[in-house]
Design an enzyme around this catalytic site. Structure first.
Site, PDB file in Angstrom:
ATOM      1  CB  CYS A 195     -16.488  -9.911   6.293  1.00  0.00           C
ATOM      2  SG  CYS A 195     -18.166  -9.140   7.244  1.00  0.00           S
ATOM      3  CB  CYS A 345      -5.030  -0.931   0.569  1.00  0.00           C
ATOM      4  SG  CYS A 345      -6.026  -1.143  -0.804  1.00  0.00           S
TER       5      CYS A 345
END
Ligand SMILES: [Zn+2]
Length: 387
Positions: A195, A345
């Site tokens: 998540c 990232c």
């Protein structure tokens, strides 16, 4: 399942008033409410699923509620973990949860275990409870919870969430399937994002957690049709519910006829991970955020490649060239292999895959930014927001 009702003292007048909407329903009644009072339910996690779960189980009058969690409340938790408040940020989740539950229903005996659930402590913890409700967010703990439930004979009320989708089932009952019957192997590490990587709709854990609480209460009451042998799939975006029939696998290694797993194993090894978003290959060339800053300030020629998604780039960026990881194979020609490339990232996991891919494609001067833009925000420039 919940012990002998006869040994439980009758409800006080205050409890009768508190639970009156239960008592007037024949499916619960005094007998059911006493079963709830005698029940001992263990919630794994005080996060997204654990918040609604624990609140509703406590409100319903579950007599003994255990909670296992080792984490502290983070600002990014508040979007969905409704048991915690803004003022709780930085405090242990169990402290925050205990206060809310105690304020809402002081009749509940709350047992908090501020520890990480491990193969060393799970069996002992589970033995003192009737039902385990799984509110974990990773595969290693999910397999651990399942196996410990099978080995101790406790039902595993399972729930999981991702983005707009959720799953609920009841595993590890005497004749029903377990999580391993359905998912014998964990997904390859990194294939299913967490998540924290992929996001989750704030209300989704509410929806799924409340269904888990409902199943736990039904098991205690012995009422209705529990989700044994049924996997409920929730798509909140379409608002569609589907149900899959599940069968107990006679060859299941933990609950089948020829059991291979007779004690708890090393679940992180089983799932091929050591901590979340760890680079898939440790030998990849890396660069720290401090070094990147120093070399950029010195005017060195570095090409920063951002492999996140466009909506993440909109939140914050380092001025890098954006090619999302999944688009990299078809857009690799946009990159100049003669230049030194630093891929990043959010935290370093996806960019590690990008670096691995580019090296296989013949790029020799490519490095992974350790810790990603999160590390940059923490250690170089706090003006770059963390998300
Ligand atoms: Zn099984």
């Amino acid at each position: 399942m919940a012990g002998s009702v006869a040994t439980i003292p009758a409800l006080t007048n205050e409890e009768i008033l508190r639970y009156s909407r239960h008592l007037i329903m024949p499916e619960v009644g005094m007998e059911g409410q006493l079963k709830l009072k005698a029940a001992k339910v263990l919630c794994i996690g005080a996060g997204g699923l654990g918040s609604p779960l624990a609140l509703y189980l406590a409100a319903a009058g579950v007599g003994t509620l255990g909670m296992v969690d080792f984490d502290v409340v983070d600002f990014t938790n508040l979007q969905r973990q409704i048991i915690h408040s803004t003022a709780d940020v930085g405090r242990p989740k169990l402290q925050s949860a205990a206060e809310k539950i105690g304020a809402m229903n002081p009749e509940v005996e709350l047992r908090t275990f501020e520890t990480r659930l491990t193969s060393q402590n799970a069996l002992e913890l589970f033995r003192d409870f009737d039902i385990v409700v799984d509110g974990t967010d990773n595969f290693a703990t999910r397999y651990l919870v399942n196996d410990a439930c099978v080995l101790t004979g406790k039902p595993n009320v399972y729930g999981s969430i991702f983005r707009f989708e959720g799953q609920v089932s009841v595993f590890a009952t005497e004749n029903g399937p377990c999580y391993r019957c359905v998912y014998p192997e964990p997904p390859p590490p990194g294939l299913v994002p967490s998540c924290a990587e992929g996001g989750v709709l704030g209300v989704l854990p509410g929806l799924v957690g409340v269904m888990q609480a409902t199943e736990a209460i039904k098991l205690i009451l012995g009422a209705g049709e529990p989700l044994i042998g049924r996997l409920l799939l929730v798509d909140a975006l379409a608002m569609k519910f589907r149900e899959l029939k599940l069968r107990k696998d006679p060859d299941c290694p933990v609950c089948g006829q020829h059991r291979i797993i007779t004690k708890l194993i090393d679940y992180e090894q089983f799932c091929g991970i050591r901590g979340e978003e760890k680079p898939v290959e440790n030998k990849l060339p890396e660069i720290s955020v401090e070094e990147l800053k120093r070399r950029r300030d010195a005017g060195e020629d570095l090409f920063v490649l951002d492999v996140r998604e466009p909506h993440e780039y909109q939140i914050c960026n380092l001025g890098g060239y954006l090619i999302p990881l999944n688009d990299l194979p078809k857009r690799v020609h946009e990159l100049d292999s003669s230049r030194e490339i630093v891929a990043h990232c959010k935290m370093g996991g996806r960019s590690a895959k990008a670096v691995e891919f580019l090296r296989q494609a013949g790029f020799t001067k490519v490095k992974n930014l350790t810790g990603g833009i999160t590390a940059w925000s923490e250690r170089v420039d706090p003006k770059v927001p963390k998300y």
